[in-house]
Design a protein around this motif. Structure first.
Motif, PDB file in Angstrom:
ATOM      1  N   ALA A 187       5.557 -44.927   8.625  1.00 40.95           N
ATOM      2  CA  ALA A 187       5.709 -44.270   9.930  1.00 40.95           C
ATOM      3  C   ALA A 187       6.800 -43.201   9.877  1.00 40.95           C
ATOM      4  O   ALA A 187       6.624 -42.086  10.376  1.00 40.95           O
ATOM      5  CB  ALA A 187       6.027 -45.312  10.999  1.00 40.95           C
ATOM      6  N   ALA A 188       7.918 -43.536   9.250  1.00 38.53           N
ATOM      7  CA  ALA A 188       9.034 -42.594   9.181  1.00 38.53           C
ATOM      8  C   ALA A 188       8.718 -41.382   8.307  1.00 38.53           C
ATOM      9  O   ALA A 188       9.179 -40.273   8.573  1.00 38.53           O
ATOM     10  CB  ALA A 188      10.281 -43.307   8.657  1.00 38.53           C
ATOM     11  N   ALA A 189       7.899 -41.585   7.266  1.00 39.15           N
ATOM     12  CA  ALA A 189       7.572 -40.503   6.337  1.00 39.15           C
ATOM     13  C   ALA A 189       6.397 -39.652   6.808  1.00 39.15           C
ATOM     14  O   ALA A 189       6.012 -38.700   6.121  1.00 39.15           O
ATOM     15  CB  ALA A 189       7.267 -41.076   4.956  1.00 39.15           C
ATOM     16  N   ASP A 190       5.838 -39.984   7.944  1.00 39.87           N
ATOM     17  CA  ASP A 190       4.753 -39.210   8.548  1.00 39.87           C
ATOM     18  C   ASP A 190       3.470 -39.219   7.719  1.00 39.87           C
ATOM     19  O   ASP A 190       2.725 -38.249   7.685  1.00 39.87           O
ATOM     20  CB  ASP A 190       5.187 -37.760   8.806  1.00 39.87           C
ATOM     21  N   PHE A 191       3.206 -40.337   7.032  1.00 38.02           N
ATOM     22  CA  PHE A 191       1.929 -40.494   6.352  1.00 38.02           C
ATOM     23  C   PHE A 191       0.825 -40.790   7.368  1.00 38.02           C
ATOM     24  O   PHE A 191       1.028 -41.580   8.304  1.00 38.02           O
ATOM     25  CB  PHE A 191       1.975 -41.668   5.370  1.00 38.02           C
ATOM     26  N   VAL A 192      -0.346 -40.172   7.186  1.00 39.52           N
ATOM     27  CA  VAL A 192      -1.532 -40.716   7.843  1.00 39.52           C
ATOM     28  C   VAL A 192      -1.717 -42.120   7.269  1.00 39.52           C
ATOM     29  O   VAL A 192      -1.623 -42.313   6.050  1.00 39.52           O
ATOM     30  CB  VAL A 192      -2.779 -39.855   7.547  1.00 39.52           C
ATOM     31  N   THR A 193      -1.939 -43.104   8.118  1.00 40.55           N
ATOM     32  CA  THR A 193      -1.916 -44.487   7.647  1.00 40.55           C
ATOM     33  C   THR A 193      -3.195 -45.226   8.006  1.00 40.55           C
ATOM     34  O   THR A 193      -3.633 -45.213   9.158  1.00 40.55           O
ATOM     35  CB  THR A 193      -0.705 -45.238   8.232  1.00 40.55           C
ATOM     36  N   ALA A 194      -3.793 -45.863   6.994  1.00 50.94           N
ATOM     37  CA  ALA A 194      -4.980 -46.694   7.192  1.00 50.94           C
ATOM     38  C   ALA A 194      -4.545 -48.155   7.180  1.00 50.94           C
ATOM     39  O   ALA A 194      -3.904 -48.605   6.223  1.00 50.94           O
ATOM     40  CB  ALA A 194      -5.997 -46.442   6.083  1.00 50.94           C
ATOM     41  N   LEU A 195      -4.859 -48.865   8.248  1.00 55.95           N
ATOM     42  CA  LEU A 195      -4.497 -50.279   8.344  1.00 55.95           C
ATOM     43  C   LEU A 195      -5.715 -51.144   8.054  1.00 55.95           C
ATOM     44  O   LEU A 195      -6.695 -51.143   8.797  1.00 55.95           O
ATOM     45  CB  LEU A 195      -3.952 -50.594   9.737  1.00 55.95           C
ATOM     46  N   TYR A 196      -5.639 -51.871   6.945  1.00 49.92           N
ATOM     47  CA  TYR A 196      -6.666 -52.848   6.591  1.00 49.92           C
ATOM     48  C   TYR A 196      -6.337 -54.200   7.232  1.00 49.92           C
ATOM     49  O   TYR A 196      -5.167 -54.496   7.512  1.00 49.92           O
ATOM     50  CB  TYR A 196      -6.714 -53.043   5.075  1.00 49.92           C
TER      51      TYR A 196
END
Length: 280
Positions: A187-196
């Motif tokens: 979240a802090a690094a501003d990654f697009v994040t996929a939650l499995y």
């Protein structure tokens, strides 16, 4: 031992022959076994690679979770050994596959998505390593598949055009403090994040905690895609925002894609800019 050791000599010839007969608990095949670690993609047969289809059809035995075995029913052929085990018996699947391969069979171990991403490939290789595997026998081949995050992303546009990461919210194999630390970093690094594995029947709080973590670093209206069973008959697709994502039903068959600070939605298409300069 069926016939004890006997020494047989001929009166007309020099030398002797030693003979003993025993019955093996496992039939001798005279073959070198193979382990085919196969990713079957999101579940629709059209999304399985040709190489993966061939691996499944050519195998002597196919092993996998019962749901995945059912999804590839039309690829199976008469005479194959089919062993479907419950979702919690991954270790048993790996051991059984190795056992059959050591017997001389070609064994396809199937996983949804890509077998090397939260799939069976790593577990099978770990089990082989624990047995002192020489890296050659049984032979191992890995067949990649379309991952769940790729499938979900393709259904909503191009959300993964910039740096992204995948995090599983299941704490069955990874301690929750470790998962929470990874969520904070993403979240802090501003990654697009996929939650499995975002939510299960007995695990409901983790997705809410993930939302709170991301809201500390991103705007409430950050685009979020919630995709259930991508490319399957019961597929459901919802585009929402970070602050409203928990209003949408989420379960273990759901992929949650959280955009970064640049992600936007245009005409129901989720887009994360790569950074190219557009003329005109």
């Amino acid at each position: 031992l069926l016939v004890p050791k006997q020494i047989v000599k001929s009166a007309n010839q020099v030398g002797a022959v030693t003979v003993a007969i025993a019955q093996s608990p496992v039939e001798y095949t005279g073959r070198l076994g193979k382990l085919l670690l196969v990713g079957i993609g999101p579940g629709n047969l059209e999304q399985i690679t040709p190489a993966a289809k061939t691996a499944i059809s050519s195998a002597d035995a196919v092993i996998g979770y019962s749901l995945y075995i059912n999804l590839i029913a039309t690829l199976r052929r008469p005479g194959q050994i089919i062993e479907a085990l419950p979702i919690t018996q991954e270790t048993q699947r790996a051991k059984r596959a190795i056992e059959l391969a050591e017997w001389g069979l070609t064994v396809a171990v199937v996983s949804s998505g890509d077998c090397g991403i939260y799939g069976m490939a790593g577990l099978v290789l770990e089990e082989l390593r624990s047995r002192g595997w020489d890296g050659k026998t049984p032979e191992v081949q890995v067949f990649p598949g379309i991952t769940a995050l790729q499938a979900a992303a393709s259904r909503v546009g191009a959300p993964l055009m910039h740096d992204f990461c995948a995090i599983s919210l299941s704490d069955l194999l990874t301690p929750w403090p470790v998962i929470e630390k990874r969520l904070e970093a993403s979240a802090a690094a501003d990654f697009v994040t996929a939650l499995y594995n975002p939510r299960s029947r007995n695990r409901t709080e983790q997705i809410a905690i993930a939302q709170r973590i991301f809201l500390k670093h991103r705007k409430p209206d950050t685009p979020v895609a919630i995709v259930v069973s991508a490319y399957r008959e019961d597929e459901k697709i919802t585009l929402t925002t970070l602050d409203k994502m928990l209003e949408i039903p989420i379960d273990m068959l759901t992929m949650v894609l959280i955009g970064n600070q640049s992600t936007d939605v245009h005409q129901d298409w989720m887009i994360t800019p790569r950074g190219y300069r557009l003329e005109g």
